[in-house]
Scaffold this active site. Sequence first.
Site, PDB file in Angstrom:
ATOM      1  N   ASN A   1       0.874  -1.169   0.000  1.00  0.00           N
ATOM      2  CA  ASN A   1       0.000   0.000   0.000  1.00  0.00           C
ATOM      3  C   ASN A   1       0.912   1.220   0.000  1.00  0.00           C
ATOM      4  O   ASN A   1       1.541   1.518   1.011  1.00  0.00           O
ATOM      5  CB  ASN A   1      -0.892  -0.027   1.246  1.00  0.00           C
ATOM      6  CG  ASN A   1      -1.714   1.245   1.405  1.00  0.00           C
ATOM      7  OD1 ASN A   1      -1.788   2.064   0.485  1.00  0.00           O
ATOM      8  ND2 ASN A   1      -2.327   1.404   2.572  1.00  0.00           N
ATOM      9  N   TRP A   2       0.956   1.893  -1.139  1.00  0.00           N
ATOM     10  CA  TRP A   2       1.882   3.032  -1.252  1.00  0.00           C
ATOM     11  C   TRP A   2       1.353   4.277  -0.540  1.00  0.00           C
ATOM     12  O   TRP A   2       2.070   5.251  -0.397  1.00  0.00           O
ATOM     13  CB  TRP A   2       2.166   3.320  -2.731  1.00  0.00           C
ATOM     14  CG  TRP A   2       3.255   2.439  -3.291  1.00  0.00           C
ATOM     15  CD1 TRP A   2       3.721   1.274  -2.744  1.00  0.00           C
ATOM     16  CD2 TRP A   2       4.013   2.651  -4.487  1.00  0.00           C
ATOM     17  NE1 TRP A   2       4.725   0.753  -3.530  1.00  0.00           N
ATOM     18  CE2 TRP A   2       4.925   1.575  -4.606  1.00  0.00           C
ATOM     19  CE3 TRP A   2       4.016   3.634  -5.477  1.00  0.00           C
ATOM     20  CZ2 TRP A   2       5.828   1.473  -5.678  1.00  0.00           C
ATOM     21  CZ3 TRP A   2       4.903   3.525  -6.544  1.00  0.00           C
ATOM     22  CH2 TRP A   2       5.806   2.462  -6.631  1.00  0.00           C
ATOM     23  N   LYS A   3       0.071   4.281  -0.174  1.00  0.00           N
ATOM     24  CA  LYS A   3      -0.532   5.449   0.493  1.00  0.00           C
ATOM     25  C   LYS A   3      -0.298   6.695  -0.384  1.00  0.00           C
ATOM     26  O   LYS A   3      -0.323   6.585  -1.601  1.00  0.00           O
ATOM     27  CB  LYS A   3       0.038   5.592   1.906  1.00  0.00           C
ATOM     28  CG  LYS A   3      -0.070   4.275   2.696  1.00  0.00           C
ATOM     29  CD  LYS A   3       0.230   4.417   4.158  1.00  0.00           C
ATOM     30  CE  LYS A   3       0.051   3.071   4.846  1.00  0.00           C
ATOM     31  NZ  LYS A   3       0.247   3.148   6.300  1.00  0.00           N
TER      32      LYS A   3
ATOM     33  N   HIS B   1      -9.303   1.409   5.083  1.00  0.00           N
ATOM     34  CA  HIS B   1      -8.025   1.574   5.780  1.00  0.00           C
ATOM     35  C   HIS B   1      -8.217   2.527   6.966  1.00  0.00           C
ATOM     36  O   HIS B   1      -8.966   3.498   6.884  1.00  0.00           O
ATOM     37  CB  HIS B   1      -6.967   2.118   4.817  1.00  0.00           C
ATOM     38  CG  HIS B   1      -5.587   2.023   5.382  1.00  0.00           C
ATOM     39  ND1 HIS B   1      -5.118   2.906   6.327  1.00  0.00           N
ATOM     40  CD2 HIS B   1      -4.604   1.117   5.182  1.00  0.00           C
ATOM     41  CE1 HIS B   1      -3.882   2.549   6.668  1.00  0.00           C
ATOM     42  NE2 HIS B   1      -3.533   1.470   5.983  1.00  0.00           N
TER      43      HIS B   1
ATOM     44  N   GLU C   1      -6.480   4.823   8.057  1.00  0.00           N
ATOM     45  CA  GLU C   1      -6.170   6.234   7.783  1.00  0.00           C
ATOM     46  C   GLU C   1      -7.371   6.928   7.142  1.00  0.00           C
ATOM     47  O   GLU C   1      -7.603   8.117   7.380  1.00  0.00           O
ATOM     48  CB  GLU C   1      -4.914   6.323   6.899  1.00  0.00           C
ATOM     49  CG  GLU C   1      -3.672   5.979   7.715  1.00  0.00           C
ATOM     50  CD  GLU C   1      -2.528   5.377   6.926  1.00  0.00           C
ATOM     51  OE1 GLU C   1      -2.531   5.442   5.682  1.00  0.00           O
ATOM     52  OE2 GLU C   1      -1.609   4.823   7.573  1.00  0.00           O
TER      53      GLU C   1
ATOM     54  N   GLU D   1      -5.096  -4.668  10.728  1.00  0.00           N
ATOM     55  CA  GLU D   1      -4.025  -3.685  10.889  1.00  0.00           C
ATOM     56  C   GLU D   1      -4.248  -2.906  12.191  1.00  0.00           C
ATOM     57  O   GLU D   1      -5.027  -1.940  12.210  1.00  0.00           O
ATOM     58  CB  GLU D   1      -4.017  -2.704   9.717  1.00  0.00           C
ATOM     59  CG  GLU D   1      -3.766  -3.353   8.382  1.00  0.00           C
ATOM     60  CD  GLU D   1      -3.192  -2.361   7.371  1.00  0.00           C
ATOM     61  OE1 GLU D   1      -2.156  -2.675   6.801  1.00  0.00           O
ATOM     62  OE2 GLU D   1      -3.765  -1.273   7.199  1.00  0.00           O
TER      63      GLU D   1
ATOM     64  N   GLY E   1       3.201   2.137  10.747  1.00  0.00           N
ATOM     65  CA  GLY E   1       4.231   3.163  10.598  1.00  0.00           C
ATOM     66  C   GLY E   1       5.010   3.470  11.863  1.00  0.00           C
ATOM     67  O   GLY E   1       5.710   4.480  11.934  1.00  0.00           O
TER      68      GLY E   1
ATOM     69  N   SER F   1       3.833  -2.276  10.214  1.00  0.00           N
ATOM     70  CA  SER F   1       5.287  -2.385  10.438  1.00  0.00           C
ATOM     71  C   SER F   1       5.859  -3.742  10.024  1.00  0.00           C
ATOM     72  O   SER F   1       6.794  -4.241  10.652  1.00  0.00           O
ATOM     73  CB  SER F   1       5.635  -2.059  11.897  1.00  0.00           C
ATOM     74  OG  SER F   1       5.298  -0.711  12.191  1.00  0.00           O
TER      75      SER F   1
ATOM     76  N   GLY G   1       2.977  -1.194   4.232  1.00  0.00           N
ATOM     77  CA  GLY G   1       3.044   0.215   3.856  1.00  0.00           C
ATOM     78  C   GLY G   1       4.459   0.620   3.476  1.00  0.00           C
ATOM     79  O   GLY G   1       4.911   0.411   2.353  1.00  0.00           O
ATOM     80  N   GLY G   2       5.178   1.179   4.426  1.00  0.00           N
ATOM     81  CA  GLY G   2       6.502   1.748   4.157  1.00  0.00           C
ATOM     82  C   GLY G   2       7.444   0.817   3.413  1.00  0.00           C
ATOM     83  O   GLY G   2       8.156   1.246   2.487  1.00  0.00           O
TER      84      GLY G   2
HETATM   85  P1  13P Z   1       3.358   0.227   7.554  1.00  0.00           P
HETATM   86  O1  13P Z   1       3.813  -1.063   6.931  1.00  0.00           O
HETATM   87  O2  13P Z   1       4.108   1.425   7.023  1.00  0.00           O
HETATM   88  O3  13P Z   1       3.322   0.150   9.034  1.00  0.00           O
HETATM   89  O4  13P Z   1       1.843   0.479   7.068  1.00  0.00           O
HETATM   90  C1  13P Z   1       0.935  -0.561   7.180  1.00  0.00           C
HETATM   91  C2  13P Z   1      -0.302  -0.171   6.472  1.00  0.00           C
HETATM   92  O5  13P Z   1      -1.020   0.705   6.892  1.00  0.00           O
HETATM   93  C3  13P Z   1      -0.607  -0.864   5.212  1.00  0.00           C
HETATM   94  O6  13P Z   1      -1.892  -0.588   4.780  1.00  0.00           O
END
Ligand code: 13P
Length: 259
Positions: A10-12, A103, A105, A173, A179, A218, A239-240
């Site tokens: 997920n590149w956000k 998600h 966020e 999640e 993150g 993470s 994510g990251g």
């Molecule tokens: P991180 O891997 O950066 O913690 O993010 C997880 C996430 O929200 C994937 O949707």
Amino acid sequence: MARRKLIAGNWKMNGSLAALAELDGIAAAARAAPGVDVAIAVPATLIAPAVARVSGIAPAAAREPGLAIGAEDVHPAEKGAHTGCISVGMVKEAGAVFSIVGHSERRADCHETDQQVKAKAEALRRGGLGAILCVGETLDERDAGRAEAVVTGQLAASLPEDAAADWLSIAYEPVWAIGTGRTPTVADVAAMHGAIRARLRALIGQEADAVRILYGGSVTGDNAAELLGAGDVDGALVGGASLTAAKFVPIVEAGAALA
Ligand code: 13P
């Protein structure tokens, strides 16, 4: 039941046309790991060029078996007066084959409700796209001993009609793990995934055993093997560490080693 692992990124709100070069290495790793499914959700503006990049052909016709490109969100309506929103048909035309919905966020930033998340997932099903439906508790909720109740409650309220494994995956999640570099213990992850599976069984019966439940928060190349090996963990939502091939490929490889 044996479920294929799904390693999804997920590149956000990250990435650029230049960053799509990272997809070359990720697509190569996906092709080298036929036992797992590999997917990346990118910002809407990058869907078409990402699909073109991994397929090498025109976006409308693109279906790269190795690496699936998806959206990070969709609007539940087909079209209309929803300035700034993007429909399932639009992301599909761009070449997306799935989308993330719900998600944390978006639940936090955009005040999305379970009912809206459910409507989004149902719009994806109608459009013939896959969905990754996210659920997860905050740290306050976990500290209060309410994590399982919150997560299974979100699941029950946002689960779409006709939920089935061929188009829907669930991603657990924990908000406090996203993150932050913090992850739950493997035992906590296994317990939550077991609780999600049990609630799914109550909701959709035997089909629940085929639905993939991903862990997100993470995930890195260092902890992927351990987390992916936990009970009822059928993949990862990353994510990251999905932003570069150097960080994401080891996670794909950890999944492949367990296939
Ligand atoms: P991180 O891997 O950066 O913690 O993010 C997880 C996430 O929200 C994937 O949707």
